[in-house]
Design a protein around this motif. Structure first.
Motif, PDB file in Angstrom:
ATOM      1  N   ASP A  91      -6.237  -0.706  -6.109  1.00 17.03           N
ATOM      2  CA  ASP A  91      -5.988  -2.143  -6.145  1.00 17.03           C
ATOM      3  C   ASP A  91      -5.245  -2.594  -4.887  1.00 17.03           C
ATOM      4  N   ALA A  92      -4.213  -1.841  -4.485  1.00 14.19           N
ATOM      5  CA  ALA A  92      -3.460  -2.190  -3.276  1.00 14.19           C
ATOM      6  C   ALA A  92      -4.341  -2.087  -2.039  1.00 14.19           C
ATOM      7  N   VAL A 117       0.836  -1.207   0.000  1.00 14.26           N
ATOM      8  CA  VAL A 117       0.000   0.000   0.000  1.00 14.26           C
ATOM      9  C   VAL A 117       0.867   1.252   0.000  1.00 14.26           C
ATOM     10  N   ARG A 118       1.902   1.263   0.842  1.00 10.08           N
ATOM     11  CA  ARG A 118       2.786   2.430   0.916  1.00 10.08           C
ATOM     12  C   ARG A 118       3.458   2.686  -0.428  1.00 10.08           C
ATOM     13  N   LEU A 119       3.927   1.634  -1.072  1.00  8.70           N
ATOM     14  CA  LEU A 119       4.575   1.805  -2.371  1.00  8.70           C
ATOM     15  C   LEU A 119       3.590   2.312  -3.414  1.00  8.70           C
ATOM     16  N   ALA A 120       2.357   1.815  -3.367  1.00  7.31           N
ATOM     17  CA  ALA A 120       1.349   2.281  -4.322  1.00  7.31           C
ATOM     18  C   ALA A 120       1.018   3.753  -4.092  1.00  7.31           C
ATOM     19  N   LEU A 121       0.978   4.165  -2.827  1.00  9.62           N
ATOM     20  CA  LEU A 121       0.683   5.569  -2.526  1.00  9.62           C
ATOM     21  C   LEU A 121       1.784   6.495  -3.027  1.00  9.62           C
ATOM     22  N   ASP A 122       3.009   5.986  -3.153  1.00  7.89           N
ATOM     23  CA  ASP A 122       4.107   6.807  -3.667  1.00  7.89           C
ATOM     24  C   ASP A 122       3.965   7.088  -5.158  1.00  7.89           C
ATOM     25  N   SER A 123       3.136   6.304  -5.831  1.00  5.44           N
ATOM     26  CA  SER A 123       2.928   6.511  -7.266  1.00  5.44           C
ATOM     27  C   SER A 123       1.750   7.456  -7.483  1.00  5.44           C
ATOM     28  N   ASN A 124       1.585   7.887  -8.711  1.00  5.68           N
ATOM     29  CA  ASN A 124       0.456   8.746  -9.073  1.00  5.68           C
ATOM     30  C   ASN A 124      -0.663   7.964  -9.749  1.00  5.68           C
ATOM     31  N   ASP A 125      -0.522   6.668  -9.732  1.00  3.84           N
ATOM     32  CA  ASP A 125      -1.501   5.797 -10.388  1.00  3.84           C
ATOM     33  C   ASP A 125      -2.616   5.469  -9.403  1.00  3.84           C
ATOM     34  N   LEU A 126      -3.751   6.144  -9.526  1.00  2.00           N
ATOM     35  CA  LEU A 126      -4.854   5.946  -8.580  1.00  2.00           C
ATOM     36  C   LEU A 126      -5.456   4.555  -8.696  1.00  2.00           C
ATOM     37  N   GLU A 127      -5.502   4.009  -9.892  1.00  3.73           N
ATOM     38  CA  GLU A 127      -6.025   2.653 -10.050  1.00  3.73           C
ATOM     39  C   GLU A 127      -5.133   1.655  -9.319  1.00  3.73           C
ATOM     40  N   LEU A 128      -3.830   1.853  -9.405  1.00  5.22           N
ATOM     41  CA  LEU A 128      -2.890   0.998  -8.689  1.00  5.22           C
ATOM     42  C   LEU A 128      -3.081   1.127  -7.184  1.00  5.22           C
ATOM     43  N   GLN A 129      -3.332   2.346  -6.720  1.00  6.86           N
ATOM     44  CA  GLN A 129      -3.552   2.570  -5.294  1.00  6.86           C
ATOM     45  C   GLN A 129      -4.807   1.845  -4.814  1.00  6.86           C
TER      46      GLN A 129
END
Length: 1012
Positions: free
Chosen positions: A523-524, A509-521
């Motif tokens: 999903d996590a 989750v933390r790694l996904a939040l570091d990205s700008n990809d909301l769909e990826l977030q």
């Protein structure tokens, strides 16, 4: 250079022990013992091989360790002869279930191989002797379609030009050799030095294969990986023998292995399986095992079975029992997957046992264990009962440390216990099997995937891999389908599934939040919610999946799920037959005319007792099936998919999703057009505000506090930014996925405007809830629920716990719900017969004042702790939970629950638990309701449900009640203020949120057309 993660063999690499000179004469026969006498590889190494063949992994490790310390070295550098003992030390640890320790030795051996990569250019002529062990008997289990390749007459040793036994010229590039006085001169004539070159290449191939399998997706990011292929490249001017060329080619192919190159590497390996004469060589067995690995990964079990069996035959002819043992284990599992005839499987294992009886206790134990495991998988319980104690005794001696075999026996005994309907013993034996393989830590367990997960977390923390790479690897390890692993290494997979992986989920989750990809977030986050639901109960989840596969109606799932479930029914014909029988026996309970719940006939009672008995047998069989090497479709917690979600939503839907993590609360607003996100400021604890507002709502008075609208609007602005709030107003239906404290307050009460007269959101918008976005599709699927009868349990205490009005309301409710399908619960909490709960396959309604906090003991009936009268009582039923459940009068006690990870976990657990068992709609109260207002709402709801979605019917019903007034003496929430209302007390207006705001609808089904 060793890998960047903590090394375990550094001390060995730095040891400074000189080795004796190698003999000038070649060995005179081909056995392992004879090769050990005149060879750079130390005699203790071959002693270790004999001990390993005997299953004595601890003694073998010590022998290999001694051989390593005696290998050549210069300063801190080791020679090529140190590779075999390093590899086999790792092999001993691997067999002992220590993956982390084993991998360190494999990497150390390959590191030496890279540094000594020029050793092949120093090889000279070979000794003209047969390498094949004269003691080896021809294998007795060759199938009719076997390759039947004989083992070639391989040389035992090769000359190697060292210029002295203690020199390390293999570490110097050929272009630099002899260029200065400090380099190594050619060996003097008449004084050759010998080395078992094929054994070095075989051990290098073992290390390469193990390393690729154990590191998995992390292999390509290991700093040693790029240099491996060149370590086995023959110099252009060299003219090696066919034996060396084939061995080096196999090592080079395995060293270059990546998922994208598997097909190409497979072709190269097949070309190198045999010599030009058609005969096998000492690396044939390991090459065939690599091909079997490829087949398992691609779920091609017939090919995997063929490669594994051929590997066992080649290994037997070459005198390599360690390869035979592993190959037979893999073949046995594939034989079950391929539904090979039980007698044919037994005949092959018997042939292996006969061969091994004079060759290798390790292989003999494996063959006997696989015989017991095949018996357990195929239901031959007499064989399991008779043979498992003997194998347990055989592997009991201290020097035989083979935990994988120990776990295999416990596994077979667990299946036996379940078959005998002994759940307690079965679960105990299962725990024993998993504990054996779990090890002391994830870095020293026997579960490959668990080790990879722990190592990934370490590498991310050390910045050895990027966040993007780390997240991709974590997601693959945590969520990828592992059909091949489930079918060939089911115990390892169960160890991984049962392990605590919450730290890895948090990191994802933390790694996904570091990205700008909301769909990826999203999903996590969704996977984080699912992990919290499954935490500590993954095996129960797998059990639930099997129940659904065997009993759920296919019209309630997608076509893809239906196809997967059908494959499971085929795999378990006995279970499928029982499921069909249970369906037939329970059908009369749902036919017309319906039986009166208050008057069961003797025939109905006997039928029900038969159902319960068969259901108990089915439950034990399901537990046994849960342990079977079958890939169960993972639909217990549906996987979020943006495409599926968008196809489910209408253009007028707005989804508000919340996610809680370690004190943080994140929000997302999802429509068919966009995803927006925000982080809720939790610098100030909002808990007291929520509890205060809940107290105001659940203790109704004639008037709301003057600042009620202001307080709810302040909470709304904390949870929903103004920008998102305005966007939500363009939707017709709000779908809310709460988390944390958001579960505790009805968002229907948020005021539409920040000033002026209080107007709640429910006045304009249809609102429903879902525990996760992934679970949303079946909850709002635009189709009606099945037309099945409702069962209603109610008590007078629910309608009026403090006055004499309860009985009258109870009778009016029974008329509304259907008297023959309504059961009155005595106020003293007497137990309700379990059939009344269990046959509620359609709709179940509970009108009882109950409080709950532990989702594992969620009550259905007051005054009863019996599991049959809790939600858990539905879990083992083959037909699952009712399709629709109304739980009015149930109030959350806001207490700590066992194993809670985040606030709101209690809601998440029981809602997802019911949804996984087939429930498609839940209507529950947040605080105690009842009285005239509830009966009025139910009456209006029954009228408005005619062909309408639930949220629309509920919205109309509430709007109608807003026009009414209710006497405080007839409303339970008016008594909760501590002051007894009287007949002269001012009426409570229907607009008071305490009367209608306590209801929460999970899902939004359409009602059956023409029904009420």
């Amino acid at each position: 250079m060793l890998t960047r993660y903590p090394p375990l063999v550094t001390l060995f690499l730095l040891a400074a022990v000189a080795c004796p000179s190698a003999s000038a004469q070649p060995p005179n026969n081909s056995s392992r013992a004879s090769r050990s006498t005149k060879n750079l590889i130390q005699p203790g190494y071959y002693t270790g091989l004999d001990l390993l063949a005997d299953g004595q992994t601890m003694g073998a490790y010590q022998a290999f360790e001694e051989a390593y310390t005696q290998s050549r070295q210069a300063g801190n550098d080791r020679g090529i002869d140190s590779v075999p003992p390093l590899v086999m030390m790792g092999e001993c640890l691997y067999l002992q279930g220590d993956i982390g320790g084993a991998l360190q030795y494999f990497d150390a051996a390959l590191n030496v191989s890279v540094q000594c990569s020029h050793w092949l250019s120093l090889l000279g002529p070979s000794a003209p002797v047969d390498r094949t062990d004269s003691r080896n008997k021809d294998p007795l289990w060759s199938p009719p379609n076997s390759r039947n390749a004989a083992m070639g007459m391989a040389p035992g040793v090769w000359q190697i030009r060292l210029g002295g036994a203690n020199r390390l010229p293999e570490r110097i590039p050929p272009s630099q050799q002899n260029s200065s006085p400090n380099n190594i001169p050619p060996s003097p004539p008449g004084d050759p030095i010998w080395i078992d070159a094929l054994e070095v290449l075989r051990c290098q191939a073992i290390a390469l294969r193990r390393r690729a399998n154990l590191l998995g997706p992390l292999a390509k990011y290991n700093p040693l990986t790029p240099s491996l292929p060149s370590a086995f490249t023959l110099p252009p001017a060299a003219q090696p023998s066919e034996w060396i060329k084939s061995g080096a080619s196999i090592c080079s192919a395995i060293a270059a292995l990546e998922p994208s190159t598997a097909n190409e590497i497979g072709t190269q390996l097949k070309q190198q399986l045999s010599l030009g004469s058609g005969k096998d060589h000492p690396l044939t067995a390991i090459a065939l095992l690599v091909l079997a690995d490829f087949a398992v990964e691609s779920n091609s079990f017939p090919a995997a079975s063929e490669f594994a069996l051929e590997s066992s035959l080649s290994g037997a002819r070459a005198g390599q029992p360690e390869h035979v043992e592993e190959a037979i284990e893999l073949w046995s599992q594939c034989a079950f997957q391929n539904q090979l005839d039980y007698q044919a499987t037994g005949k092959t294992l018997l042939g292996v046992s006969k061969w091994a009886s004079g060759q290798s206790r390790l292989v003999l134990l494996r063959a006997q264990l696989e015989g017991v495991r095949q018996a357990a998988l195929r239901g031959d319980w007499e064989t399991v009962r008779k043979q498992s104690p003997a194998i347990t005794a055989a592997i009991l001696p201290k020097q035989i440390l083979l935990p994988r075999m120990d776990a295999g026996i416990a596994y077979a005994q667990a299946k036996l216990a379940f078959a005998e309907n002994n759940l307690a013993t079965g679960i105990q034996k299962l725990e024993e099997a998993l504990a054996i393989l779990r090890g002391n830590s994830a870095m020293s367990s026997a579960s490959t995937r668990l080790y990879q997960l722990q190592l990934t977390q370490y590498l991310i923390a050390e910045n050895a891999i990027s966040s993007e790479v780390g997240l991709a690897i974590l997601s693959g390890l945590l969520d990828a389908d592992r059909i091949g692993a489930w079918k060939t290494k089911v115990l390892e997979e169960l160890v991984f599934q049962m392990a605590d992986k919450l730290d890895a989920r948090r990191l994802a989750v933390r790694l996904a939040l570091d990205s700008n990809d909301l769909e990826l977030q999203v999903d996590a986050w969704e996977r984080w919610k699912s992990a919290r639901f499954l935490n500590g109960s993954v095996l129960q989840g797998r059990l639930a999946e099997l129940r659904r596969a065997l009993h759920a109606p296919y019209d309630s799932v997608s076509a893809e799920e239906s196809k997967k479930w059908e494959s499971i029914r085929v795999a378990f014909p006995a279970l499928a037959k029982n499921a069909k029988t249970l369906e037939e026996w329970t059908r009369p309970f749902a036919t017309t005319p319906k039986p009166d719940l208050r008057k069961w006939s003797d025939e109905e009672t006997k039928r029900w007792e038969s159902v319960v008995k068969l259901s108990s047998v089915q439950e034990s069989l399901l537990w046994s099936a849960t342990l079977s090497p079958v890939a169960v479709p993972e639909t217990l917690t549906p996987r979020w998919n943006r495409k599926t979600l968008f196809a489910t939503l209408s253009d007028q839907d707005g989804v508000l999703a919340y996610y809680s993590l370690q004190g943080e609360l994140h929000g997302y607003y999802v429509t068919k057009k966009e995803i927006r996100s925000w982080k809720i400021d939790e610098s100030q604890n909002v808990g007291p505000d929520v509890r205060n507002l809940m107290a105001v709502c659940s203790k109704a008075s004639s008037e709301l506090p003057a600042d009620f609208s202001k307080q709810t609007n302040a909470l709304r602005r904390r949870w929903i930014p103004d920008e998102i709030w305005e966007r939500m107003k363009s939707a017709d239906r709000w779908i809310i996925a709460p988390d944390g404290l958001v579960w505790g307050f009805p968002l229907e009460l948020f005021p539409l405007a920040s000033a002026g007269e209080y107007e709640p959101a429910l006045s304009r918008y249809r609102i429903c809830y879902t525990p996760t976005l992934a679970a949303l599709e079946p909850l709002i699927r635009p189709r009606p629920l099945a037309r099945r009868e409702r069962i209603t349990l109610q008590s007078a205490d629910f309608w009026d716990p403090n006055g004499g009005n309860g009985k009258g309301l109870l009778e009016r409710s029974a008329t509304l719900c259907g008297k023959d399908r309504t059961l009155d619960i005595p106020s003293n909490g007497a137990m309700v017969p379990s059939p009344y709960l269990k046959i509620a396959s359609g709709h179940y309604t509970s009108l009882s004042p109950l409080r709950w906090d532990d989702p594992n003991r969620f009550p259905l009936v007051p005054g009863s702790d019996a599991v049959a009268n809790q939600i858990a009582g539905w879990n083992p039923l083959p037909w699952g939970a009712p399709e629709s459940i109304w739980l009015l009068g149930h109030a959350h006690a806001n207490g700590e629950i066992p194993g809670a990870i985040e606030p709101g976990d209690e809601w998440l657990r029981w809602t997802l638990g019911l949804l996984s068992q087939g429930t498609r709609h839940i209507w529950i109260s947040r605080w105690p309701v009842g009285g005239e207002s509830t009966l009025s709402l139910l009456t209006q709801l029954q009228d408005n449900l005619e062909g309408a979605p639930f949220t629309e019917a509920w919205q109309r019903s509430v709007a109608t009640v807003w026009l009414e007034e209710f006497q405080p003496t007839k409303e339970p929430i008016a008594w909760s203020q501590g002051k007894e209302p009287t007949a002269s007390s001012r009426p409570i207006p229907g607009t008071h949120p305490g009367l209608w705001g306590g209801y929460l609808s999970i899902g939004d089904p359409n009602s059956p057309e023409g029904s009420r």
